[in-house]
Write a protein that holds these residues in place. Structure first.
Motif, mmCIF file in Angstrom:
data_model
loop_
_atom_site.group_PDB
_atom_site.id
_atom_site.type_symbol
_atom_site.label_atom_id
_atom_site.label_comp_id
_atom_site.label_asym_id
_atom_site.label_seq_id
_atom_site.Cartn_x
_atom_site.Cartn_y
_atom_site.Cartn_z
ATOM 1 N N LEU A 117 0.967 -1.172 -0.270
ATOM 2 C CA LEU A 117 0.025 -0.105 0.029
ATOM 3 C C LEU A 117 0.994 1.224 -0.036
ATOM 4 C CD1 LEU A 117 -2.691 -1.262 2.726
ATOM 5 C CD2 LEU A 117 -2.983 -0.976 0.119
ATOM 6 N N THR A 118 0.616 2.186 -1.060
ATOM 7 C CA THR A 118 1.572 3.187 -1.149
ATOM 8 C C THR A 118 1.183 4.591 -0.662
ATOM 9 O OG1 THR A 118 0.720 3.517 -3.499
ATOM 10 C CG2 THR A 118 2.530 2.120 -2.962
ATOM 11 N N VAL A 119 -0.158 4.582 -0.406
ATOM 12 C CA VAL A 119 -0.859 5.883 -0.173
ATOM 13 C C VAL A 119 -1.281 6.091 1.262
ATOM 14 C CG1 VAL A 119 -2.931 7.469 -0.623
ATOM 15 C CG2 VAL A 119 -1.861 5.972 -2.415
ATOM 16 N N ASN A 120 -0.727 7.152 1.740
ATOM 17 C CA ASN A 120 -0.938 7.514 3.214
ATOM 18 C C ASN A 120 -2.267 8.298 3.340
ATOM 19 O OD1 ASN A 120 -1.006 8.455 6.005
ATOM 20 N ND2 ASN A 120 1.256 8.642 5.994
ATOM 21 N N TYR A 121 -3.250 7.638 3.828
ATOM 22 C CA TYR A 121 -4.576 8.415 4.202
ATOM 23 C C TYR A 121 -4.827 9.119 5.588
ATOM 24 C CZ TYR A 121 -5.641 5.446 0.112
ATOM 25 O OH TYR A 121 -5.623 4.664 -1.046
#
Length: 727
Positions: A587-591
């Motif tokens: 997972l590459t996106v920091n939410y």
């Protein structure tokens, strides 16, 4: 859409969702009625009733989901058809002309619901619009629409996503069922029969993805998984409490939540070892120490042990014990089970020697029948022989895992005899730590059951239940005596006490999670491991034993590893058990973490783990981290000021610092958690706290979703100096 049209549309959606809640209420009431009827179980066998009660109990729990967000969206197709998407599926009252039931609400895990998460402006998948509801309790308060295919349309539905990530945090993790993103959905629905490793940096939603993956697997493979349940292993009790409401909110309850310290029934270990003993206990080489500790208890007599049998003076010498020990060891059975072999060999030698001497000293001829009777008598005498029992207890004692390990860790001599490091010694051998739990579990395997204790306990329980059954029968007979002759019922003609006791013992009204958590030998169909980078080789050995099918969802971030016994690579931990049967997904996106905070943390990450790329933040908060230098006496004031400011704001906050700072929690206690505001105290001391200091500081810096303050007394760590003038 005009304001008037929006208002009319909102009213229509509110009416539809209200109807869904009415259907849910009706299903709840019907399930509760059927559950009560099943408990009565009239005309059914106990086995049939038990199966029906358990099935209806699961149905009642499935329907006992939160009222808020039952239906969270609508999907409109280009064909003009539309479908409502929610936490569970709800069908109409009856079938249509074709015999099918209409889906009033589609379960988010169903294939028909997938475009709700994966349709984009470019790849519309035949969809025209995605509508997302925002609810308060049972009321839809507003909705947002995303029209696919129009120029400039946002492909990721960021309006709903950003509303969710910007909302103040509560005390528990929220499900992400209404805002699952494409890369997350691909992992949730991944059809992988073995092990899936989900790796992602802070804020990527890896824990939420893993829990939603469990819900999806239960939906698609319910019969295979539900009967044995799912085990979710987390780093600490606070984390388990934090995530505990996610699966129930999705209608799933057959789940056991535990830390590694909880994996042995009756033991709840939370203390941690110092780095060196933790490293030693976590390595597979500790298996040799445990085996040696057991072998050390399988002894040979230093002097022959005298045994008087059938009037003959005998001894158990080293040669006899050596033969018996070798036979027992060669059997491959666990220690307590192999004890019977040891006893048989020693008994055989003593009996044959006694019979031989009796025959030789007999003034009359002794035939084969007489010899066999002598053997029978000698064996019977040995069974009641106190001296023989004491000798066996000395040479091959029954061993219990906790007592054996406590005696090992609390004795310099026993550690030396087992070839173990002195670093394992402690004054109180039974002061259990989390690292001891895998050792105790391994000893339970190596020692096996003490059958004599099991049989005695079973016999005692049988007697207890039989006594209770006798009381019940007495009541039935007494009631029968008061009846007319023509209606007379003699209960003793129907049941004996033992029969009734057996029927009572068949009943177990605990739910699956309670039964599984209480049984060390329970095996699960699927296991989720969060913060998996912290688990040692011995931890993995325990978990693989709990799930022989090796069906795992593993969640972690190697950059956050703090345990000296933890994983340095996933292959090193997994290939031993499932070579070629595991998949890695990133997972590459920091939410969670705003770009301003992540930029600060990324500087630290680049310094201590340059091979790992930081996740990209999906949002910017516009609020820069505040970094303040204070003297040692000012720490208490900084904490008090921070707490006063956050008390007037919605959401959650935390103070993170070294263990000796009053009012602060350590970074380890916050792993996997998130807060609106974070105050990090003395980052220089966190960084200097052993080889895991950098990972702990990285964890501390990435817990905030809105505001971060850093207060330092000594020199600011080099990776943070670029922002030392801020605040």
């Amino acid at each position: 859409m005009s304001d008037r049209d929006y208002t009319e549309e909102l009213r229509s959606e509110q009416h539809y969702v209200a109807m869904l809640h009415e259907r849910l209420d009706a299903e709840r009431a019907e399930a509760a009625t059927r559950f009560r009827a099943a408990l009565a179980g009239e005309g059914e066998s106990l086995v049939d009733r038990d199966a029906r009660v358990r099935a209806l109990m699961r149905e009642v729990k499935r329907l006992s989901i939160t009222d808020s967000g039952l239906c969270f969206g609508r999907l409109d197709a280009l064909s003009g058809e539309h479908a409502y998407i929610g936490r569970i599926g709800i069908l109409d009252d009856g079938p249509d002309a074709g015999g099918d039931f209409e889906s009033l609400l589609i379960d988010w895990r169903a294939p028909l619901a997938r475009p709700f998460y994966t349709a984009t402006a470019i790849a519309t998948q035949g969809m025209h619009r995605r509508r997302q509801f925002h609810s308060r309790g049972r009321e839809v308060v507003e909705f947002t629409d995303e029209i696919f295919g129009r120029p400039g349309a946002d492909e990721r539905g960021d309006a709903a996503l950003l509303a969710a990530v910007n909302a103040p945090r509560g005390t528990g993790m929220r499900d992400i069922v209404s805002t699952i993103q494409v890369e997350q959905d691909e992992i949730i629905r991944l059809d992988a029969p073995g092990i899936v490793v989900i790796e992602g940096g802070p804020g990527t939603g890896k824990t939420a993805v893993a829990l939603h993956r469990v819900a999806y697997l239960l939906y698609t493979h319910r019969q295979r998984i539900e009967r044995h349940g799912v085990l979710v292993v987390g780093p600490n009790p606070a984390f388990l409490t934090y995530i505990g409401r996610v699966l129930p909110s999705l209608g799933e309850s057959e789940v056991v939540f535990a830390t590694v310290g909880d994996l042995l029934p009756g033991l709840h270990a939370t203390a941690e070892d110092a780095p060196e003993p933790a490293r030693i206990k976590g390595a597979l080489s500790i298996l040799d120490v445990l085996a040696a500790a057991i072998a050390d208890r399988q002894r040979l007599p230093e002097e022959p042990i005298p045994i008087d049998l059938a009037g003959v003076a005998l001894t158990i010498g080293a040669d006899t014990a050596q033969w018996a020990r070798q036979e027992a060891r060669d059997s491959g059975k666990p220690h307590n089970e192999a004890r019977a072999i040891f006893v048989d060999v020693v008994s055989y030698v003593l009996v044959e020697r006694a019979v031989g001497r009796l025959v030789r000293s007999s003034p009359l001829p002794v035939d084969d029948r007489d010899k066999e009777q002598l053997r029978v008598d000698a064996r019977a005498e040995l069974a009641q022989h106190d001296g023989f029992a004491a000798a066996i207890a000395q040479l091959w004692p029954r061993l219990e895992p906790a007592r054996l390990l406590a005696q090992l860790l609390g004795s310099h001599e026993r550690l030396a005899a087992a070839g173990a490091s002195e670093a394992l010694w402690r004054a109180d051998g039974s002061a259990w730590t989390v690292s001891d739990v895998p050792l105790l579990d391994e000893l339970a395997e190596l020692l096996g059951r003490d059958d004599s204790a099991v049989r005695a306990a079973a016999a005692a329980e049988g007697r207890r239940q039989a006594a209770y059954a006798e009381e019940v029968l007495d009541m039935l007979v007494g009631r029968a005596d008061s009846m007319d002759d023509e209606d007379h019922l003699y209960a003793t003609d129907l049941l004996y006490a033992e029969d009734l006791a057996e029927r009572f013992s068949e009943q177990d009204n605990r739910d699956l999670a309670e039964r599984a958590a209480a049984d060390r030998e329970w095996t699960y169909r699927h296991v989720v491991v969060d913060e998996a980078q912290e688990l040692s080789e011995m931890d993995w050995r325990v978990l693989m034993r709990r799930c022989p099918a090796h069906s795992f969802t593993i969640v972690g971030d190697l950059a956050q590893r703090r345990s000296p016994a933890g994983a340095r690579s996933w292959a090193a931990m997994i290939d031993r058990y499932a070579p070629g049967r595991w998949k890695h997904r990133a997972l590459t996106v920091n939410y969670r973490t705003p770009a301003e905070i992540m930029e600060l943390a990324s500087g630290l990450l680049a310094e201590f783990a340059p091979q790992i790329e930081a996740p990209v933040s999906v949002r910017s908060s516009g609020v820069e981290p505040v970094i303040r230098r204070v003297d040692a006496d000012g720490i208490a004031g900084v904490i008090a000021e921070f707490e006063a400011e956050e008390a007037d704001r919605p959401g959650t906050s935390v103070v993170i610092g070294p263990a000796d700072v009053p009012g602060a929690v350590t970074p380890a206690r916050t792993k996997g958690l998130e807060y609106d505001a974070v105050l990090v105290i003395e980052p220089e001391r966190i960084l200097a706290d052993g080889p895991a200091g950098a990972a702990e500081l990285y964890v501390a810096l990435t817990r905030a979703t809105q505001r971060l303050t850093v207060a330092h007394v000594g020199d600011l760590p080099a990776a943070l100096t670029a922002r030392s003038s801020v605040g």
